[in-house]
Design a protein around this motif. Structure first.
Motif, PDB file in Angstrom:
ATOM      1  N   ASP A 319      -3.476  -4.043   0.967  1.00 24.14           N
ATOM      2  CA  ASP A 319      -4.206  -4.891   2.162  1.00 24.14           C
ATOM      3  C   ASP A 319      -4.213  -6.425   1.427  1.00 24.14           C
ATOM      4  O   ASP A 319      -3.298  -7.035   0.489  1.00 24.14           O
ATOM      5  CB  ASP A 319      -5.807  -4.662   3.144  1.00 24.14           C
ATOM      6  CG  ASP A 319      -6.857  -4.905   1.262  1.00 24.14           C
ATOM      7  OD1 ASP A 319      -6.580  -5.120   0.222  1.00 24.14           O
ATOM      8  OD2 ASP A 319      -7.955  -3.904   1.425  1.00 24.14           O
ATOM      9  N   GLU A 320      -4.676  -7.844   1.489  1.00 17.90           N
ATOM     10  CA  GLU A 320      -4.027  -8.857   1.629  1.00 17.90           C
ATOM     11  C   GLU A 320      -5.340  -8.843   0.559  1.00 17.90           C
ATOM     12  O   GLU A 320      -4.749  -9.781  -0.266  1.00 17.90           O
ATOM     13  CB  GLU A 320      -5.130  -9.906   2.776  1.00 17.90           C
ATOM     14  CG  GLU A 320      -4.507  -9.900   4.379  1.00 17.90           C
ATOM     15  CD  GLU A 320      -4.297  -9.435   5.110  1.00 17.90           C
ATOM     16  OE1 GLU A 320      -5.006  -7.950   4.395  1.00 17.90           O
ATOM     17  OE2 GLU A 320      -4.335  -9.079   5.839  1.00 17.90           O
ATOM     18  N   LEU A 321      -6.398  -8.719   0.546  1.00 14.71           N
ATOM     19  CA  LEU A 321      -6.627  -8.620  -1.307  1.00 14.71           C
ATOM     20  C   LEU A 321      -6.086  -7.528  -2.079  1.00 14.71           C
ATOM     21  O   LEU A 321      -6.318  -8.392  -3.683  1.00 14.71           O
ATOM     22  CB  LEU A 321      -8.397  -8.162  -1.065  1.00 14.71           C
ATOM     23  CG  LEU A 321      -9.087  -8.349  -2.443  1.00 14.71           C
ATOM     24  CD1 LEU A 321      -9.381  -9.138  -2.953  1.00 14.71           C
ATOM     25  CD2 LEU A 321     -10.765  -7.589  -2.326  1.00 14.71           C
ATOM     26  N   ASP A 322      -5.771  -7.312  -1.986  1.00 20.98           N
ATOM     27  CA  ASP A 322      -5.233  -5.972  -2.767  1.00 20.98           C
ATOM     28  C   ASP A 322      -3.662  -7.253  -2.962  1.00 20.98           C
ATOM     29  O   ASP A 322      -3.034  -6.572  -3.621  1.00 20.98           O
ATOM     30  CB  ASP A 322      -3.784  -4.614  -2.402  1.00 20.98           C
ATOM     31  CG  ASP A 322      -5.296  -3.680  -2.505  1.00 20.98           C
ATOM     32  OD1 ASP A 322      -6.134  -3.720  -3.348  1.00 20.98           O
ATOM     33  OD2 ASP A 322      -5.417  -2.708  -1.154  1.00 20.98           O
ATOM     34  N   GLU A 323      -2.970  -7.822  -2.557  1.00 23.39           N
ATOM     35  CA  GLU A 323      -1.882  -8.764  -2.585  1.00 23.39           C
ATOM     36  C   GLU A 323      -2.348  -9.984  -3.807  1.00 23.39           C
ATOM     37  O   GLU A 323      -1.367  -9.853  -4.636  1.00 23.39           O
ATOM     38  CB  GLU A 323      -1.102  -8.829  -1.417  1.00 23.39           C
ATOM     39  CG  GLU A 323      -0.124  -8.575  -0.712  1.00 23.39           C
ATOM     40  CD  GLU A 323       0.488  -7.495  -1.179  1.00 23.39           C
ATOM     41  OE1 GLU A 323       1.812  -8.772  -1.319  1.00 23.39           O
ATOM     42  OE2 GLU A 323       0.980  -6.818  -1.052  1.00 23.39           O
TER      43      GLU A 323
END
Length: 561
Positions: A319-323
């Protein structure tokens, strides 16, 4: 050999009064040096080291025996200082001891001579005479300079043991070049040889013993990945320390996800090149293939093995946080603003999901059983989707729709798409796939079409001139810009081009035409360029001079092209 056996033998070696040579071997990075230092400090605290002085020396770059001898002299410390680096004070103390051993007059004479520089090699050799009854650790034998042979090093080690009553430890990296002579002469010099090959459990125990729960969780996660490289674990620990101050106030589940991703991404990044470990870029792009929803059934064997490892680890989609976390792993630093934005948004989703029933939990009915329960899975996901639709990311909508289609539930899939568009209508930028990090993972064409339609419907209309002037001074555009320009007719482009004059006219025309120059131009992009060309042909037919003017843009009036 287990870590416990290695520790026991090292404890015996350190406490025994006899002079000995011990070789500790293992693969690069498994933590030989780190573990040696830990075991040494523990033994020192128990007062179970038989020598009163200690020297640690990496042979990296050491070019001669004289340099090695003087470097050992420089590194000498009292046993009480183990765990602390050598300093000017320890060097001064060593020099004082050397002075006493030589006699004050001899040392004073040597140190005051005007030819000190020319005599320095002799002094370096003389300093070596003070090294006796000492515990010595020589590291990186395979990284010494080519001018220093392993045979000479082993000869010196033998002298230190036989004539100086020293205990010597050699730390060796197996599989490295430069150990050929060691293999040839080791039986004559080495008394004890230990293989350091710890399990993942033992590595985490060494790296995180006595740590708080956050860092113990790194060890637990690393065991799932079978990480047997303490150097990698300590690098991952550094990354966790970078984000630790930012975890305050976040839900426990989110803190766990952050550490969970950091351990996985660190393993992939720092062990890049190992064919058994998936590259970080692969993990970032895996999407819903881990759910069995990928379009390509012909998956290479290595990717199948990677996917199995990721599934066993409990990884789902990026997800965006993982990116943001992946970027931090690659660069070694965290961009605070990006991390805070992504973490705050995800934290809000988790809080809301707790109040309404977790959609992620609903997916467990698909993952955690081989029961013939298709109706239950469909019903559970469908009902949970309706409750949590406000907090479901586009990529998760796509994955759910894909699953429903594969199970023959197209009608419910369409209902979910329509509900998603309706409920999230107050978030127009959510539908802007051109600005969505995971747009490539939105593989269901009807989801893409619905998003494009919803975004176009919310577009704040600028005039074609305003859009073109803005695009002429930038390198990017979005779907709204394309909608405005595609809906501009050839007649409207004609009026625009005829009404403008000055240096910006060429910028406007070129901006229109470049949409038709892309090798993979969409129908909408070709329409923009086509209408603009039609207007230019019309202008070129008005006069000979205008025919020349439009030709510079690659438009020929004669054939209407």
């Amino acid at each position: 050999m287990t870590l416990a056996l290695v520790r026991n033998e090292l404890d015996r070696f350190l406490a025994a009064p006899d002079a000995e040579v011990l070789a500790l071997r293992g693969k690069w990075g498994v933590g030989k040096t780190y573990s040696w230092n830990r075991f040494l400090e523990d033994a020192n605290q128990r007062n179970e080291i038989s020598r009163e002085r200690y020297a640690y020396l990496s042979l990296f770059g050491i070019a001669s025996l004289d340099e090695l001898k003087f470097s050992l002299f420089e590194q000498l410390i009292d046993r009480q200082l183990i765990g602390k680096p050598p300093s000017l004070a320890t060097f001064r103390d060593n020099a004082a001891q050397l002075s006493a051993s030589l006699g004050r007059k001899a040392w004073k004479l040597a140190s005051s001579t005007p030819f000190m520089k020319s005599m320095s090699p002799s002094l370096e050799a003389v300093s070596f005479f003070s090294i006796r009854d000492t515990l010595i650790c020589l590291d990186d034998l395979e990284r010494r300079s080519e001018s220093l042979s392993a045979r000479d090093v082993l000869g010196l080690v033998s002298l230190l043991k036989e004539q100086r009553n020293c205990k010597v430890v050699l730390l060796l990296n197996d599989g490295e070049n430069g150990l050929e002579d060691f293999e040839k002469y080791r039986e004559k010099v080495v008394d004890v040889e230990l293989l350091f090959d710890p399990t993942a459990d033992e590595c985490s125990e060494v790296a995180f013993v006595g740590a708080d729960s956050l860092y113990q969780s790194i060890g637990e996660l690393s065991q799932k990945l079978d990480i047997r490289n303490i150097r990698t674990l300590k690098k991952i620990e550094r990354l966790v320390r970078l984000v630790e101050p930012k975890l305050g106030g976040l839900e426990p589940e989110l803190s766990h996800q952050i550490v969970h991703s950091l351990v996985l991404y660190g393993w992939c990044h720092y062990r890049a090149g190992d064919p058994k470990i998936p590259p970080l870029d692969y993990v970032q792009k895996i999407g819903y293939a881990l759910f069995g929803l990928g379009e390509n059934d012909d998956i290479p064997d290595n990717e199948k093995a990677w996917n199995t490892k990721l599934q066993d680890y409990g990884y789902q989609v990026t997800d965006e946080l993982d990116e943001v976390i992946a970027t931090a792993v690659k660069t070694g630093c965290v961009v605070d603003a990006d991390f805070e934005k992504a973490a705050t948004e995800k934290n809000s989703q988790i809080i809301a999901a707790k109040a309404t029933g977790s959609f992620t939990h609903a997916w467990r009915t698909y993952h955690d059983s081989f029961d013939n329960d298709q109706n239950k899975v469909i019903s559970t996901l469908y009902e949970s989707f309706k409750v949590n639709v406000k907090y479901i990311a586009p990529v998760n909508l796509n994955g759910t729709v894909r699953l429903f289609r594969e199970l023959g539930e197209d009608e419910k899939a369409e209902e979910m798409i329509n509900l998603y568009i309706k409920v999230r209508a107050d978030e127009p930028e959510l539908f802007n796939l051109s600005d969505y990090s995971f747009a490539g993972d939105i593989s269901d064409q009807k989801v893409r079409d619905a998003f494009d339609k919803a975004y176009e419907g919310t577009a704040v209309r600028e005039s074609p001139k305003e859009v073109l002037m803005r695009l002429a001074s930038s390198n990017g555009w979005n779907n709204k810009d394309e909608v405005v320009l595609a809906e501009t007719t050839a007649d409207e482009y004609y009026e625009l081009f005829k009404s403008e004059s000055g240096g910006h006219l060429s910028d406007i025309v070129n901006t229109c035409l470049k949409f038709g120059q892309f090798s993979n131009a969409s129908e909408r992009q070709r329409q923009i360029a086509g209408n603009a060309k039609e207007a230019l042909v019309r202008i070129g037919r008005e006069s000979a001079i205008n025919a020349l003017r439009v030709r510079k843009f690659g438009v020929k009036v004669e054939d209407g092209a």
